[in-house]
Motif scaffolding. Structure first.
Motif, mmCIF file in Angstrom:
data_model
loop_
_atom_site.group_PDB
_atom_site.id
_atom_site.type_symbol
_atom_site.label_atom_id
_atom_site.label_comp_id
_atom_site.label_asym_id
_atom_site.label_seq_id
_atom_site.Cartn_x
_atom_site.Cartn_y
_atom_site.Cartn_z
ATOM 1 N N GLU A 62 0.694 -1.319 0.056
ATOM 2 C CA GLU A 62 -0.036 -0.014 -0.087
ATOM 3 C C GLU A 62 0.827 1.320 0.070
ATOM 4 N N ILE A 63 1.875 1.443 0.742
ATOM 5 C CA ILE A 63 2.830 2.618 1.118
ATOM 6 C C ILE A 63 3.380 2.775 -0.218
ATOM 7 N N SER A 64 3.986 1.889 -0.685
ATOM 8 C CA SER A 64 4.739 2.118 -2.069
ATOM 9 C C SER A 64 3.919 2.641 -3.007
ATOM 10 N N GLY A 65 2.799 2.006 -3.289
ATOM 11 C CA GLY A 65 1.942 2.592 -4.158
ATOM 12 C C GLY A 65 1.391 4.135 -4.003
ATOM 13 N N ARG A 66 1.192 4.415 -2.686
ATOM 14 C CA ARG A 66 0.563 5.637 -2.276
ATOM 15 C C ARG A 66 1.678 6.601 -2.672
ATOM 16 N N ALA A 67 3.019 6.403 -2.798
ATOM 17 C CA ALA A 67 3.988 7.102 -3.226
ATOM 18 C C ALA A 67 3.893 7.692 -4.601
ATOM 19 N N LEU A 68 3.018 6.995 -5.303
ATOM 20 C CA LEU A 68 2.955 7.387 -6.695
ATOM 21 C C LEU A 68 1.674 7.810 -6.841
ATOM 22 N N MET A 69 0.532 8.130 -5.815
ATOM 23 C CA MET A 69 -0.588 8.493 -6.097
ATOM 24 C C MET A 69 -0.987 10.073 -6.019
ATOM 25 N N ASN A 75 -7.959 13.594 -8.317
ATOM 26 C CA ASN A 75 -7.159 13.174 -9.528
ATOM 27 C C ASN A 75 -6.013 12.221 -9.024
ATOM 28 N N PRO A 76 -6.456 11.170 -8.329
ATOM 29 C CA PRO A 76 -5.529 10.141 -7.738
ATOM 30 C C PRO A 76 -4.943 9.109 -8.965
ATOM 31 N N ARG A 77 -3.715 8.868 -9.023
ATOM 32 C CA ARG A 77 -3.202 7.774 -10.068
ATOM 33 C C ARG A 77 -3.368 6.427 -9.001
ATOM 34 N N PHE A 78 -4.904 5.779 -9.562
ATOM 35 C CA PHE A 78 -4.855 4.586 -9.141
ATOM 36 C C PHE A 78 -4.050 3.592 -9.792
ATOM 37 N N MET A 79 -3.393 2.663 -9.083
ATOM 38 C CA MET A 79 -2.569 1.368 -9.639
ATOM 39 C C MET A 79 -3.025 0.203 -8.956
ATOM 40 N N PHE A 80 -2.590 -0.777 -9.697
ATOM 41 C CA PHE A 80 -2.601 -2.346 -8.906
ATOM 42 C C PHE A 80 -1.109 -2.940 -8.978
ATOM 43 N N ALA A 109 4.281 6.011 -18.547
ATOM 44 C CA ALA A 109 2.892 6.430 -18.689
ATOM 45 C C ALA A 109 1.933 5.653 -18.061
ATOM 46 N N ARG A 110 2.354 4.072 -18.197
ATOM 47 C CA ARG A 110 1.331 3.020 -17.609
ATOM 48 C C ARG A 110 1.678 2.146 -16.529
ATOM 49 N N SER A 111 2.927 2.541 -16.062
ATOM 50 C CA SER A 111 3.437 1.722 -14.982
ATOM 51 C C SER A 111 4.390 2.744 -14.386
ATOM 52 N N ALA A 112 4.939 1.934 -12.956
ATOM 53 C CA ALA A 112 5.669 2.737 -12.359
ATOM 54 C C ALA A 112 6.367 1.584 -11.242
ATOM 55 N N GLU A 113 7.467 1.978 -10.700
ATOM 56 C CA GLU A 113 8.062 1.155 -9.614
ATOM 57 C C GLU A 113 8.101 2.099 -8.503
ATOM 58 N N ALA A 114 8.136 1.556 -7.091
ATOM 59 C CA ALA A 114 8.145 2.122 -5.958
ATOM 60 C C ALA A 114 8.780 1.318 -4.751
ATOM 61 N N TRP A 115 9.314 2.051 -3.799
ATOM 62 C CA TRP A 115 9.830 1.330 -2.652
ATOM 63 C C TRP A 115 9.268 1.613 -1.365
ATOM 64 N N PRO A 138 -6.651 0.362 -15.625
ATOM 65 C CA PRO A 138 -7.355 0.731 -17.059
ATOM 66 C C PRO A 138 -8.570 1.602 -16.601
ATOM 67 N N PRO A 139 -8.806 2.852 -17.410
ATOM 68 C CA PRO A 139 -10.223 3.825 -17.232
ATOM 69 C C PRO A 139 -11.305 2.782 -17.261
#
Length: 157
Positions: A62-69, A75-80, A109-115, A138-139
């Motif tokens: 959760e917290i790694s994904g939240r770093a990208l949100m 206008n959040p960046r929702f990711m899985f 654009a469509r992906s990301a990496e986090a720690w 995906p929208p």
């Protein structure tokens, strides 16, 4: 100054109405950096005195994904999560203050990496850490007009 990120109603990590959730309040402390604190209760233990490894992994996820949100509730960046790798360095204690930090790494654009890392808040010792590969939701799979139904908003303290 930190910007509080939104919470939802039922998310296991941040859902404020989830009766078995962690109820974390997450703050963006800089671009691509988030922080929270937590004291794990007894009912999330694995071995006596130790936070269950699955909960440790869920927090890191959760917290790694939240770093990208970001902190804009509209206008959040929702990711899985496509991949999660956790390194359990030491037992994460229950009943003691933890500091949890997430940092965005590479973003496309469509992906990301986090720690993300879980620290003993008293000694600043790194207890567990992990990296994630995340993909944009995906929208067509998520109707942003229904954020109110999720209870997605910045709640007062």
């Amino acid at each position: 100054m930190a910007n509080k990120q939104p919470n939802s109603r039922m998310c296991f990590i941040c859902g404020l109405e989830n009766p078995v959730g962690l109820h974390l309040h997450i703050y963006e402390t800089g671009p691509g950096v988030v922080e929270t604190t937590y004291i794990a209760p007894d009912h999330f233990q694995g071995y006596p005195g130790v936070l269950h490894g699955g909960i440790v992994g869920a927090i890191i996820d959760e917290i790694s994904g939240r770093a990208l949100m970001g902190s804009d509730p509209l206008n959040p960046r929702f990711m899985f999560t496509a991949r999660l790798e956790v390194k359990y360095r030491q037992n994460v204690p229950i009943g003691k203050p933890l500091k949890i930090i997430g940092k965005a790494l590479k973003t496309k654009a469509r992906s990301a990496e986090a720690w993300a890392g879980i620290y003993n808040a008293e000694t600043d010792e790194l207890l567990a850490e992990g990296t994630t590969l995340l993909m944009n939701v995906p929208p067509e799979q998520f109707d942003r007009s229904k954020l109110d139904e999720l209870g997605w908003m910045v709640y007062p303290e």
